[in-house]
Write an enzyme that holds these catalytic residues in place. Sequence first.
Site, PDB file in Angstrom:
ATOM      1  N   CYS A 170      30.871  20.625  -7.921  1.00  0.00           N
ATOM      2  CA  CYS A 170      29.964  21.417  -7.077  1.00  0.00           C
ATOM      3  C   CYS A 170      30.134  22.917  -7.269  1.00  0.00           C
ATOM      4  O   CYS A 170      29.329  23.690  -6.756  1.00  0.00           O
ATOM      5  CB  CYS A 170      30.205  21.108  -5.600  1.00  0.00           C
ATOM      6  SG  CYS A 170      29.998  19.388  -5.138  1.00  0.00           S
ATOM      7  N   ARG A 172      22.255  26.149  -3.223  1.00  0.00           N
ATOM      8  CA  ARG A 172      22.054  24.713  -3.454  1.00  0.00           C
ATOM      9  C   ARG A 172      22.891  23.896  -2.476  1.00  0.00           C
ATOM     10  O   ARG A 172      22.401  22.952  -1.847  1.00  0.00           O
ATOM     11  CB  ARG A 172      22.433  24.371  -4.900  1.00  0.00           C
ATOM     12  CG  ARG A 172      22.342  22.907  -5.260  1.00  0.00           C
ATOM     13  CD  ARG A 172      22.880  22.658  -6.659  1.00  0.00           C
ATOM     14  NE  ARG A 172      24.317  22.819  -6.745  1.00  0.00           N
ATOM     15  CZ  ARG A 172      25.205  21.867  -6.450  1.00  0.00           C
ATOM     16  NH1 ARG A 172      24.792  20.682  -6.049  1.00  0.00           N
ATOM     17  NH2 ARG A 172      26.494  22.096  -6.562  1.00  0.00           N
TER      18      ARG A 172
END
Length: 184
Positions: A90, A130
């Site tokens: 991530c 995001r």
Amino acid sequence: MGSLLMERNFMVEDTFTNGKLSKKEKILFLIKFYIIFLVVFFILSYFGKYLIGIVTYLSYIFTKIIISDARLADNFIYLPNNTVEVVEECTGSFLIAGLLALIIVYSKNIKEFIIGIFFVLLAFFVNIFRIVLICYLVNMHPESSYLYHEIAGYGVILTLVPVLVIGYLKIIEKYRHSSNKSHL
């Protein structure tokens, strides 16, 4: 992935050098790109735990603005209706390594490199956006968290990465064009 990079490289070469690179220069560009990419990626991976902490914290801060009940513990963002774990994938280290490698190989001087660093920072914050978007969506629809992770995650990355790369290349093209005019 390699053929996509080759197509993008030739697009870059045709667009910004009027097709003047030899086959040897194209291959050398790709070799430099991949070597620098691997070095940067391994360096970022080495600092993965720290990067996870930074990305988690920044994602939490921005998530807290839209979900006031959000809580942070280690690399987990606890939301009222769900929990989001930020893992090494991530952090955007793959994206950042690729963009940084492109900038290092493509930049001809320090000004172009500094312009590129701005785009790397922009990519970093696009990745934070995001994660915040994923937090928002999985909190609103906890039953579909995997779906929102995939759609929002890849949708943002696949949309904004080309925009960042093309934006960087266009700005460098304008910079080089204006530099050439001033030297005439």
